[in-house]
Design an enzyme around this catalytic site. Structure first.
Site, PDB file in Angstrom:
ATOM      1  N   ASP A  96      18.127  26.071  16.666  1.00  0.00           N
ATOM      2  CA  ASP A  96      18.955  25.818  15.491  1.00  0.00           C
ATOM      3  C   ASP A  96      18.776  26.907  14.430  1.00  0.00           C
ATOM      4  OD1 ASP A  96      18.510  23.564  17.107  1.00  0.00           O
ATOM      5  OD2 ASP A  96      19.002  22.195  15.488  1.00  0.00           O
ATOM      6  N   ASP A 117      24.012  24.006  15.931  1.00  0.00           N
ATOM      7  CA  ASP A 117      23.533  23.870  14.552  1.00  0.00           C
ATOM      8  C   ASP A 117      23.424  25.233  13.873  1.00  0.00           C
ATOM      9  OD1 ASP A 117      23.557  21.162  14.755  1.00  0.00           O
ATOM     10  OD2 ASP A 117      21.450  20.860  14.271  1.00  0.00           O
ATOM     11  N   HIS A 175      25.776  19.342  13.699  1.00  0.00           N
ATOM     12  CA  HIS A 175      26.183  19.797  12.369  1.00  0.00           C
ATOM     13  C   HIS A 175      27.543  20.496  12.400  1.00  0.00           C
ATOM     14  CE1 HIS A 175      22.676  18.751   9.870  1.00  0.00           C
ATOM     15  NE2 HIS A 175      22.081  18.727  11.055  1.00  0.00           N
TER      16      HIS A 175
END
Length: 450
Positions: A117, A153, A189
């Protein structure tokens, strides 16, 4: 605003046109008249001069895209020369786009690197790529034929979300030219943002989407100097089956009505939503053609975790459903597919990502692998590996957990990636400032490599 663009025009005329002029064929006539007409003619210069200015059209369009893209990328090594994603018809050559990449299975590669991420931290992202010997000190690709998989992400929790996306796009283009590949998958996300849920976004990150919109407008104004009005531009791009990468919203009335949870006085969130909603210009460029599951050889990459019901439904079916939702400008406030909503979805599940042994359910992983023939291991991000020890493995090496919390919005831990050689023969961590390091859970496979 008018005075700003007047100054910008004068600066561009003085600094840019010598470059543009040099690119034209020496035998071209009316070059100076054409350049002047960019500013003083009420008629679109490209229409006034027609085929005589075909070269300058390509140069100017590409120059403006590069100029605006480099602003988005925060300078450095600049941006991609073309945008390789959402399109319905261009062949990907010269200033257009490639068709959406829909395959989620690739043959085994000699060297695969996976990075966790990123969360809107450009500097830590660059450090991770350098640590894995993918880019040099100037952030240019040196990874050769390496295949890189970034497990999602990219957005939220940091201030550099826009710049991170342009960095990844540019590196992906450079990798492709060298025979390598950078695969980017969607995380929770990205899907949250497409759905208009910005609760994890920093205020500075939202403000950057306002700046993104303003920079896109600058690009549009520069293009108007050559192509005329926005309607004239739209007709021209549509005729050539190309995408205008300075567009900043769809212009459709269905995008004017905001989701009920976004306040009408929250300008930054409004601009963010118009950019990243289904069918939005930012989403079309960076997300609409991406998958949530990718396979390279015997290694499956997902953001959070693959479970039995995902395998039974079919990973390509999940990918297809999410791609269709992300690209559906007809319903920008539509309900996201179930694949991205619950804690048992492929972008949220944490069942075997926890570092605490008692919370790591390897049985769920084994049941999923039973319905995924040929898959020997799964790589996941999403869950930060606690203790600062970097990426870890569990379940007898059948899961590699690569979210190390490198973004400063998630702890700012040391940037790193994981290297998989010869389809799992050797698996090591590549840590910024430390080189290759063993990974917890696969120590027996670790062999230092110079």
């Amino acid at each position: 605003m008018g005075g700003y663009f007047t100054t910008l025009k004068e600066k561009t005329l003085n600094e840019t046109f010598p470059f543009v002029k040099a690119k034209l064929h020496s035998g071209k006539k009316k070059t100076l008249d054409y350049l002047s007409s960019l500013y003083y003619s009420k008629r679109a210069p490209i229409e006034k001069y027609g085929e005589e200015c075909e070269d300058i059209e390509k140069i100017w369009d590409g120059f403006v895209d590069a100029f605006v893209g480099t602003l988005h990328a925060q300078g450095g090594a600049g941006c991609a020369s073309r945008a390789p994603c959402f399109s319905d018809g261009d062949d990907g050559k010269g200033g257009g786009t490639k068709e959406i990449e829909t395959r989620n299975r690739r043959t085994a590669r000699e060297r695969v690197v996976t990075i966790g991420d990123l969360h809107g931290d450009l500097e830590q992202t660059k450090r991770a790529f350098r640590a894995c010997h993918l880019t040099d000190s100037k952030d240019k690709w040196i990874g050769g034929k390496t295949t890189v998989v970034q497990v999602g992400d990219q957005l939220d929790r940091g201030p550099d979300e826009v710049a991170v996306m342009y960095f990844l796009e540019r590196v992906a283009e450079e990798a492709e030219r060298s025979g390598g590949e950078l695969v980017r998958i969607l995380g929770n996300h990205e899907t949250l943002n497409i759905a208009g849920r910005f609760r994890y976004a920093q205020r500075e990150g939202c403000a950057d989407f306002t700046r993104w919109r303003d920079r896109q407008k600058i690009g549009m104004e520069l293009k108007k100097m050559c192509f005329g009005s926005e309607k004239q531009m739209e007709r021209r791009y549509r005729k050539k089956k190309q995408t205008n990468w300075c567009a900043y919203e769809t212009g459709e009335k269905r995008h004017e009505k905001l989701p009920s949870w976004i306040r009408e006085d929250d300008v930054h969130s409004i601009n963010r939503w118009k950019a990243v909603c289904p069918g939005g210009e930012f989403t079309k460029r960076f997300f609409a053609g991406k998958n949530v599951a990718e396979r390279v050889g015997s290694t499956l990459f997902v953001h959070a975790g693959v479970l039995e019901h995902h395998a039974l439904y079919g990973l390509e079916n999940i990918n297809k459903d999410i791609r269709e939702w992300a690209s559906n400008a007809e319903n920008p406030r539509g309900v996201p597919p179930s694949h991205v909503q619950s804690d048992q979805s492929i972008v949220w599940a944490r069942d075997y990502a926890h570092t605490e042994e008692e919370r790591c359910d390897c049985a769920k992983l084994l049941r999923a692998l039973h319905f995924l023939p040929g898959v020997e291991r799964v790589v996941v991000g999403h869950t930060i590996q606690k203790g600062g020890g970097g990426a870890t493995a569990a379940c007898d090496g059948k899961v590699l957990r690569v979210d190390v919390g490198m973004s400063r919005g998630c702890g700012g831990n040391t940037s790193e990636g994981v290297e998989i050689l010869n389809d799992g023969e050797k698996i090591t961590r590549m840590v910024d400032g430390q080189g290759r390091q063993p990974m917890t859970g696969v120590e027996s496979r670790f062999q230092p490599i110079s």
